[in-house]
Write an enzyme that holds these catalytic residues in place. Structure first.
Site, PDB file in Angstrom:
ATOM      1  N   PHE A 151       0.945  -1.147   0.047  1.00 32.44           N
ATOM      2  CA  PHE A 151      -0.280  -0.018   0.022  1.00 32.44           C
ATOM      3  C   PHE A 151       0.651   1.541  -0.322  1.00 32.44           C
ATOM      4  O   PHE A 151       0.974   2.773  -0.584  1.00 32.44           O
ATOM      5  CB  PHE A 151      -1.213   0.075   1.409  1.00 32.44           C
ATOM      6  CG  PHE A 151      -0.581   0.313   2.495  1.00 32.44           C
ATOM      7  CD1 PHE A 151       0.345   1.486   2.752  1.00 32.44           C
ATOM      8  CD2 PHE A 151       0.524  -0.705   3.556  1.00 32.44           C
ATOM      9  CE1 PHE A 151       0.267   2.418   3.902  1.00 32.44           C
ATOM     10  CE2 PHE A 151       0.855   0.160   4.872  1.00 32.44           C
ATOM     11  CZ  PHE A 151       1.170   1.259   5.440  1.00 32.44           C
ATOM     12  N   LYS A 175      -1.140  -7.272  -9.295  1.00 34.78           N
ATOM     13  CA  LYS A 175      -2.033  -6.948  -8.597  1.00 34.78           C
ATOM     14  C   LYS A 175      -1.420  -6.216  -7.589  1.00 34.78           C
ATOM     15  O   LYS A 175      -1.271  -6.115  -6.575  1.00 34.78           O
ATOM     16  CB  LYS A 175      -2.544  -8.442  -7.149  1.00 34.78           C
ATOM     17  CG  LYS A 175      -3.737  -8.841  -6.568  1.00 34.78           C
ATOM     18  CD  LYS A 175      -3.583  -9.391  -5.301  1.00 34.78           C
ATOM     19  CE  LYS A 175      -2.859  -8.536  -4.315  1.00 34.78           C
ATOM     20  NZ  LYS A 175      -3.275  -7.394  -4.104  1.00 34.78           N
ATOM     21  N   GLU A 178      -5.190  -4.558  -2.244  1.00 27.28           N
ATOM     22  CA  GLU A 178      -6.116  -3.699  -2.684  1.00 27.28           C
ATOM     23  C   GLU A 178      -6.790  -2.443  -1.426  1.00 27.28           C
ATOM     24  O   GLU A 178      -8.024  -1.327  -1.595  1.00 27.28           O
ATOM     25  CB  GLU A 178      -7.092  -5.043  -1.926  1.00 27.28           C
ATOM     26  CG  GLU A 178      -7.017  -5.454  -0.485  1.00 27.28           C
ATOM     27  CD  GLU A 178      -6.299  -6.366   0.222  1.00 27.28           C
ATOM     28  OE1 GLU A 178      -4.459  -6.592  -0.865  1.00 27.28           O
ATOM     29  OE2 GLU A 178      -5.789  -7.152   0.913  1.00 27.28           O
ATOM     30  N   ARG A 179      -5.894  -2.113  -0.257  1.00 29.56           N
ATOM     31  CA  ARG A 179      -6.021  -0.669   0.245  1.00 29.56           C
ATOM     32  C   ARG A 179      -5.802   0.351  -0.939  1.00 29.56           C
ATOM     33  O   ARG A 179      -6.822   2.147  -0.658  1.00 29.56           O
ATOM     34  CB  ARG A 179      -4.936  -0.751   1.592  1.00 29.56           C
ATOM     35  CG  ARG A 179      -5.540  -1.459   2.385  1.00 29.56           C
ATOM     36  CD  ARG A 179      -4.824  -1.058   3.718  1.00 29.56           C
ATOM     37  NE  ARG A 179      -3.343  -2.472   3.450  1.00 29.56           N
ATOM     38  CZ  ARG A 179      -2.717  -2.395   4.576  1.00 29.56           C
ATOM     39  NH1 ARG A 179      -3.244  -1.706   5.510  1.00 29.56           N
ATOM     40  NH2 ARG A 179      -1.996  -3.117   4.514  1.00 29.56           N
ATOM     41  N   SER A 228       5.788  -6.795   3.106  1.00 34.84           N
ATOM     42  CA  SER A 228       5.944  -7.118   5.032  1.00 34.84           C
ATOM     43  C   SER A 228       6.551  -8.885   4.786  1.00 34.84           C
ATOM     44  O   SER A 228       6.475  -9.489   3.730  1.00 34.84           O
ATOM     45  CB  SER A 228       4.458  -7.307   5.866  1.00 34.84           C
ATOM     46  OG  SER A 228       3.551  -8.116   5.276  1.00 34.84           O
ATOM     47  N   CYS A 283       9.506   1.972   3.346  1.00 36.96           N
ATOM     48  CA  CYS A 283      10.254   0.725   3.966  1.00 36.96           C
ATOM     49  C   CYS A 283      11.547   0.838   4.062  1.00 36.96           C
ATOM     50  O   CYS A 283      12.950   0.504   4.687  1.00 36.96           O
ATOM     51  CB  CYS A 283      10.533  -0.147   2.707  1.00 36.96           C
ATOM     52  SG  CYS A 283      11.018  -0.697   1.268  1.00 36.96           S
ATOM     53  N   GLU A 384       9.292  -3.571  13.291  1.00 35.66           N
ATOM     54  CA  GLU A 384       9.028  -2.711  12.294  1.00 35.66           C
ATOM     55  C   GLU A 384       7.753  -2.314  12.935  1.00 35.66           C
ATOM     56  O   GLU A 384       6.251  -2.573  12.602  1.00 35.66           O
ATOM     57  CB  GLU A 384       8.711  -2.992  11.233  1.00 35.66           C
ATOM     58  CG  GLU A 384       8.136  -2.372   9.265  1.00 35.66           C
ATOM     59  CD  GLU A 384       7.880  -2.731   8.801  1.00 35.66           C
ATOM     60  OE1 GLU A 384       7.291  -3.758   8.314  1.00 35.66           O
ATOM     61  OE2 GLU A 384       8.177  -1.649   7.344  1.00 35.66           O
TER      62      GLU A 384
HETATM   63  P1  NAD Z   1       1.434  -6.545   3.148  1.00 35.27           P
HETATM   64  O1  NAD Z   1       2.309  -7.578   3.062  1.00 35.27           O
HETATM   65  O2  NAD Z   1       0.307  -6.537   4.426  1.00 35.27           O
HETATM   66  O3  NAD Z   1       0.617  -6.242   1.566  1.00 35.27           O
HETATM   67  C1  NAD Z   1       1.682  -6.714   0.398  1.00 35.27           C
HETATM   68  C2  NAD Z   1       0.271  -7.519  -0.712  1.00 35.27           C
HETATM   69  O4  NAD Z   1       0.646  -9.108  -0.093  1.00 35.27           O
HETATM   70  C3  NAD Z   1      -0.609  -6.817  -0.680  1.00 35.27           C
HETATM   71  O5  NAD Z   1      -0.929  -6.191  -2.343  1.00 35.27           O
HETATM   72  C4  NAD Z   1      -1.885  -8.165  -0.658  1.00 35.27           C
HETATM   73  O6  NAD Z   1      -3.040  -7.781  -0.816  1.00 35.27           O
HETATM   74  C5  NAD Z   1      -1.169  -8.910  -0.597  1.00 35.27           C
HETATM   75  N1  NAD Z   1      -1.303  -9.862   0.792  1.00 35.27           N
HETATM   76  C6  NAD Z   1      -1.045  -9.668   1.997  1.00 35.27           C
HETATM   77  N2  NAD Z   1      -1.374  -9.850   3.366  1.00 35.27           N
HETATM   78  C7  NAD Z   1      -1.375 -11.296   2.001  1.00 35.27           C
HETATM   79  C8  NAD Z   1      -1.672 -13.033   2.447  1.00 35.27           C
HETATM   80  N3  NAD Z   1      -1.205 -12.960   4.230  1.00 35.27           N
HETATM   81  N4  NAD Z   1      -1.281 -13.900   1.968  1.00 35.27           N
HETATM   82  C9  NAD Z   1      -0.679 -13.708   0.555  1.00 35.27           C
HETATM   83  N5  NAD Z   1      -0.943 -12.223   0.273  1.00 35.27           N
HETATM   84  C10 NAD Z   1      -1.643 -11.174   1.231  1.00 35.27           C
HETATM   85  O7  NAD Z   1       2.530  -5.681   2.831  1.00 35.27           O
HETATM   86  P2  NAD Z   1       2.062  -3.766   3.068  1.00 35.27           P
HETATM   87  O8  NAD Z   1       0.884  -3.181   4.517  1.00 35.27           O
HETATM   88  O9  NAD Z   1       0.604  -3.052   2.134  1.00 35.27           O
HETATM   89  O10 NAD Z   1       2.785  -2.887   2.870  1.00 35.27           O
HETATM   90  C11 NAD Z   1       3.594  -2.763   4.081  1.00 35.27           C
HETATM   91  C12 NAD Z   1       4.994  -3.067   4.257  1.00 35.27           C
HETATM   92  O11 NAD Z   1       5.534  -3.579   2.611  1.00 35.27           O
HETATM   93  C13 NAD Z   1       5.733  -2.881   5.029  1.00 35.27           C
HETATM   94  O12 NAD Z   1       6.488  -4.219   5.585  1.00 35.27           O
HETATM   95  C14 NAD Z   1       6.920  -1.894   4.148  1.00 35.27           C
HETATM   96  O13 NAD Z   1       8.567  -2.300   4.759  1.00 35.27           O
HETATM   97  C15 NAD Z   1       7.131  -3.236   3.354  1.00 35.27           C
HETATM   98  N6  NAD Z   1       8.017  -2.619   2.018  1.00 35.27           N
HETATM   99  C16 NAD Z   1       9.346  -3.412   1.493  1.00 35.27           C
HETATM  100  C17 NAD Z   1       9.866  -2.200   0.404  1.00 35.27           C
HETATM  101  C18 NAD Z   1      11.130  -2.858  -0.147  1.00 35.27           C
HETATM  102  O14 NAD Z   1      11.685  -2.533  -0.594  1.00 35.27           O
HETATM  103  N7  NAD Z   1      11.759  -3.940   0.643  1.00 35.27           N
HETATM  104  C19 NAD Z   1       8.839  -1.140   0.049  1.00 35.27           C
HETATM  105  C20 NAD Z   1       7.557  -1.041   0.286  1.00 35.27           C
HETATM  106  C21 NAD Z   1       7.194  -1.949   1.704  1.00 35.27           C
END
Ligand code: NAD
Length: 491
Positions: A151, A175, A178-179, A228, A283, A384
């Site tokens: 997101f 994909k 969704e937020r 994450s 991140c 985090e």
């Molecule tokens: P998230 O992991 O909740 O979601 C990321 C994606 O995964 C979304 O598209 C979501 O629909 C999907 N998803 C969520 N839960 C899932 C599950 N249980 N099974 C399958 N798919 C699932 O992450 P977020 O809250 O959207 O983003 C924030 C996180 O992303 C933070 O931890 C941040 O550090 C990380 N991030 C990392 C980088 C990097 O380059 N390392 C860059 C940006 C963000």
């Protein structure tokens, strides 16, 4: 009044998910429902992947010099529509307008780099590896590849992958989170305007069910994920178990070391921007500040002063420096972690939990927070937080600071502020992180460098962007070649 529904874009058409399911897209500054987003099921994903596979059979034959013409058009369209895209990012994600515009410039940079694909995907050859025999290595696309994004950078992160994937001859299932699905809806409308053949880029909205379908469907050959760590680890395992090529960028807890000789004003400004910018939902946000020796007193005081002065508010209002965090649940998770850090022995020098913004009573706002004397072994020091919270630690010397960094689980970024070349060199050589900043607070690699997370911040070997993206989205083919008649005629 019913809200707009964000649909899928499959084979050049906007279509609803067959699941009939949807979810509200909410403005984090107001809780206003901005739109509904379709939540795709397994059938929706498989249908899109089949379409993408059909498109791939033609797209891979289009010369790379022609493929990039669509990217040149896309660059212009993104620039012309930057304002609308940036406003959409701010509305659905909360960050300030300038932060939204900044991430879009990073997106455009990746489109620019991918325009160099004809050069970047060149192979190699050696003539006469034996008498009359030549050997070549060429790069070919993989097929259908999927991008799953988080997101916090709705405009930039899909573009860490998408331009490279299509320029190298693959077709894409995207994909978004969704937020925050509205930004990619706009981006897909722009992609459609480039005249890109139908089915080359497909948008499939949804959550876990859509992700699982991506991970399990054999027609999808590779998965690029950012999100994450917990989900990254899951996606890496399940995707790899199904024989896919997978790259997963995960969460982070980024430390900054401040040496006593660091420039006071510049360092304070940059560290605060890194910790509190994007409301800490980056991140590459700094979340731990390790002052070394005599840096402790002056920098603690300066950071406290800067944190108190930050203007929290709605991202489209002029002068706002810190927008809301993404959801009320996220806000209560952050306030809970601040409370836990205090229970673990930290002192709140600035406590941002009580925060109100005039005219935005329902927003997920938090003031910047500074927690002093965090213990490296405490639970919160290793968690985090993903909010505008800086934890302070103090080290006797640079060796101790590096030990603290290298004892932690993540490895997305580590930075040092100093005037000493020797200290900087030691730091970049020894710190256990993939992106290093020297007098830089957000060490985000430009598009032509890989985004090099390490340890629990990354699962895989090839990262997003630049030459790593080309490697990831192509498979090498080696040809050993002999022409016997020609050989005997000449010799
Ligand atoms: P998230 O992991 O909740 O979601 C990321 C994606 O995964 C979304 O598209 C979501 O629909 C999907 N998803 C969520 N839960 C899932 C599950 N249980 N099974 C399958 N798919 C699932 O992450 P977020 O809250 O959207 O983003 C924030 C996180 O992303 C933070 O931890 C941040 O550090 C990380 N991030 C990392 C980088 C990097 O380059 N390392 C860059 C940006 C963000």
């Amino acid at each position: 009044m019913s809200k707009e529904k964000i649909l899928n874009y499959v084979n050049g058409k906007w279509v609803d998910a067959t699941s009939g399911q949807s979810q509200a897209v909410v403005n984090p500054a107001t809780q206003e429902v901005l739109a509904e987003v379709a939540l795709s099921n397994t059938d929706d994903v498989q249908r899109a992947a089949d379409v993408a596979h059909e498109a791939y059979l033609e797209w891979r034959k289009v010369p790379s010099t022609e493929r990039i013409q669509y990217l040149f058009k896309l660059k212009t369209l993104l620039e012309e529509n930057l304002d609308a895209l940036a406003r959409t990012i701010t509305l659905e994600c909360g960050k300030t307008y300038n932060e939204s515009a900044g991430e879009l410039r990073r997106a455009i940079e990746n489109v620019e780099v991918a325009c160099g694909i004809p050069t970047m995907m060149m192979g190699s050859n050696v003539e006469d590896i034996a008498r009359g025999i030549d050997e070549h290595m060429i790069r070919q696309p993989l097929g259908v590849v999927a991008i799953i994004s988080p997101f916090n950078f709705p405009g930039m992160i899909p573009f860490w992958f998408l331009p490279y994937a299509i320029a190298t001859g693959n077709t894409v299932i995207l994909k978004p989170s969704e937020r925050v699905p509205m930004t990619m809806k706009l981006a897909l409308e722009l992609i459609a305007k480039t005249g890109l053949p139908d089915g080359v880029v497909n948008l499939v909205n949804g959550g876990k069910e859509a992700v699982d379908a991506i991970l399990d469907y054999p027609a999808i050959r590779a998965v690029s994920f950012v999100g994450s760590t917990e989900v990254a680890r899951y996606i890496y395992s399940r995707g790899a178990a199904n024989g896919k090529r997978v790259q997963c960028q995960g969460g982070a807890k980024n430390p900054i070391v401040i040496m006593p000789d660091a420039d006071p004003e510049l360092t304070t400004q940059i560290v605060a921007d890194s910790g509190f910018g994007c409301a800490g939902q980056r991140c590459l946000a700094t979340s731990l500040v390790i002052t070394v020796g005599e840096a402790k007193a002056p920098f603690t005081e300066a950071l406290v002063e800067t944190a108190r002065a930050r203007k929290v508010g709605f991202g489209l209002d002029a002068g706002t420096q810190v927008g809301p965090v993404i959801t009320p649940e996220s806000k209560s998770r952050i306030t809970g972690l601040i409370g836990k850090a205090i229970d673990e022995g930290a002192t709140a020098l600035v406590d941002g939990r009580a925060c109100s913004v005039d005219g935005f009573d329902n927003g997920n706002f938090l003031m910047p927070t500074i927690l002093d004397n965090m213990h490296p072994d405490s639970e919160v020091a290793g968690t985090e937080i993903f909010g505008p919270v800086l934890g302070l630690m103090h080290a006797a010397d640079l060796d101790q600071a590096i030990d603290i960094i290298n004892g932690a689980r993540y490895g997305n970024m580590a930075c040092i502020f100093t005037e000493s070349g020797g200290a900087a060199r030691k730091f970049r050589n020894e710190a256990d992180a993939g992106n290093i900043g020297i007098n830089i607070g957000v060490a985000a690699p430009m598009a032509f460098f890989p985004f090099s997370g390490w340890n629990d911040s990354f699962f895989g070997d090839l990262h997003a962007q630049g030459s790593h993206a080309i490697e990831f989205y192509t498979q090498t083919k080696v040809i050993v070649e002999r022409w016997p008649k020609e050989w005997s005629r000449r010799f």
